[in-house]
Design an enzyme around this catalytic site. Structure first.
Site, mmCIF file in Angstrom:
data_model
loop_
_atom_site.group_PDB
_atom_site.id
_atom_site.type_symbol
_atom_site.label_atom_id
_atom_site.label_comp_id
_atom_site.label_asym_id
_atom_site.label_seq_id
_atom_site.Cartn_x
_atom_site.Cartn_y
_atom_site.Cartn_z
ATOM 1 C CG ASP A 226 -0.362 -0.057 2.520
ATOM 2 O OD1 ASP A 226 0.877 -0.223 2.600
ATOM 3 O OD2 ASP A 226 -1.099 0.074 3.524
ATOM 4 C CB SER A 227 4.592 1.672 -0.184
ATOM 5 O OG SER A 227 4.777 0.546 -1.014
ATOM 6 C CG ASP B 254 0.520 -4.129 2.028
ATOM 7 O OD1 ASP B 254 0.737 -5.078 2.815
ATOM 8 O OD2 ASP B 254 1.322 -3.197 1.845
ATOM 9 C CE LYS C 18 3.422 -6.001 3.680
ATOM 10 N NZ LYS C 18 2.933 -4.841 4.466
ATOM 11 C CD GLU D 198 0.816 -1.555 7.960
ATOM 12 O OE1 GLU D 198 0.487 -0.776 8.879
ATOM 13 O OE2 GLU D 198 1.258 -1.153 6.866
ATOM 14 C CD GLU E 219 8.236 -0.490 7.160
ATOM 15 O OE1 GLU E 219 7.223 -1.178 6.874
ATOM 16 O OE2 GLU E 219 8.438 0.647 6.685
HETATM 17 O O1 KIV Z 1 3.632 -1.148 1.594
HETATM 18 C C1 KIV Z 1 4.801 -1.552 1.507
HETATM 19 O O2 KIV Z 1 5.525 -1.283 0.557
HETATM 20 C C2 KIV Z 1 5.300 -2.372 2.604
HETATM 21 C C3 KIV Z 1 6.765 -2.675 2.610
HETATM 22 C C4 KIV Z 1 7.530 -1.482 2.997
HETATM 23 C C5 KIV Z 1 7.078 -3.840 3.451
HETATM 24 O O3 KIV Z 1 4.570 -2.761 3.448
#
Ligand code: KIV
Length: 288
Positions: free
Chosen positions: A45-46, A84, A114, A116, A183
């Site tokens: 989600d970056s 994510d 993924k 968090e 992280e």
């Molecule tokens: O969203 C993302 O790119 C991430 C990585 C930094 C692990 O969660």
């Protein structure tokens, strides 16, 4: 080439073969990362920051994630694609979290998701895992909680925080995650977690002893939008190369030096004279 699966990653951990993960956000980034040999493509989600221009990952929606995940999965045939779960979707009711994860897999084509968090997401992790969804955990600096953390800073620096993180990591493993991203935590803590977990631990800003590493595509290639915290190594100045190429194109267009011979086709024929109302004598150019 065989697809990377959860079994592949477990074998890699057991054989101490490092796992290379990188974010990817669309078809070309997925193609390039896969051709370069990445084992896992994370549709992070970056993308909210490096692709969509937001100042955090919080505005990223499930629809955004689906749009980008579909493009990444179209560009990947070997690497595992993990998507994510965007802001809040891991904290909804079990049913709603399950529905969001199912969409990322069914519509987006992701291999797994993924999410968090530690203790607070355990029951939802169990729910997803029991439904057959591969789940990757994410502890340490969890960017979706940036407002609560008071900024993007190293986590687990004191004994209490380190113990809590280790405890969360173990509980996530018990809940069934197939892997864990750590992280921005001190190297010693990341090493301890890596040694104590049987599932692969992938670090970012977590030192040398994790089972694998992940970096953000735009960071490691210095593409505008990317960040340059100390833990990022810039491998190529791709942003500069792109800018130079485009500047040259713009200059050549302005100076009428592009297109050149070979960039267009020609036609000849009497009919051209008619087409031009008799004004065109011989031939003209037809571009594509
Ligand atoms: O969203 C993302 O790119 C991430 C990585 C930094 C692990 O969660």
């Amino acid at each position: 080439m065989k697809r990377v699966t959860t079994r592949t990653l477990m074998r890699m951990k057991q054989e101490q073969e490092p796992i290379a993960m990188i974010t990817a956000y669309d078809y070309p980034t997925a193609k390039i990362a896969e051709e370069a040999g990445a084992d896992i493509l994370l549709v992070g989600d970056s993308l909210g920051m490096v692709v969509l221009g937001y100042d955090s990952t919080i505005p990223v929606t499930l629809e955004d994630m689906l749009h980008h995940t579909k493009a990444v999965t179209r560009g990947a045939s070997r690497a595992m694609v993990v998507a994510d779960m965007p802001f809040m979707t891991a904290h909804l009711s079990g049913d709603e979290t399950l529905r969001a994860a199912a969409r990322l897999m069914q519509e987006g084509g992701a291999y797994g998701v993924k999410l968090e968090g530690g203790e607070t997401v355990l029951s939802n992790v169990e729910r997803l895992v029991s439904a057959g969804i591969p789940v990757m955990g994410h502890l340490g600096l969890t960017p979706q909680s940036v407002n609560q953390l008071g900024g993007y800073r190293i986590q687990g620096r004191d004994e209490q925080a380190a113990r809590k993180l280790l405890e969360d990591a173990k509980r996530l493993e018990e809940a069934g995650v197939f892997s864990l991203v750590l992280e921005c935590v001190p190297e010693e803590l990341a090493q301890l977690v890596t040694e104590q977990l049987s599932v692969p631990v992938i670090g970012i800003g977590a030192g040398r002893h994790c089972d694998g590493q992940v970096l953000v595509y735009h960071d490691l290639l210095a593409i505008p939008g990317g960040w340059h915290p100390s833990f990022v190594k810039v491998y190529r100045e791709a942003g500069r190369v792109m800018r130079e190429g485009i500047s040259e194109y713009v200059r050549e267009v302005k100076e009428r030096r592009f297109p050149e011979e070979g960039h267009f086709t020609r036609v000849t024929g009497e009919w051209l004279t008619d087409l031009y109302g008799g004004k065109k004598e011989k031939e003209t150019n037809e571009t594509h």
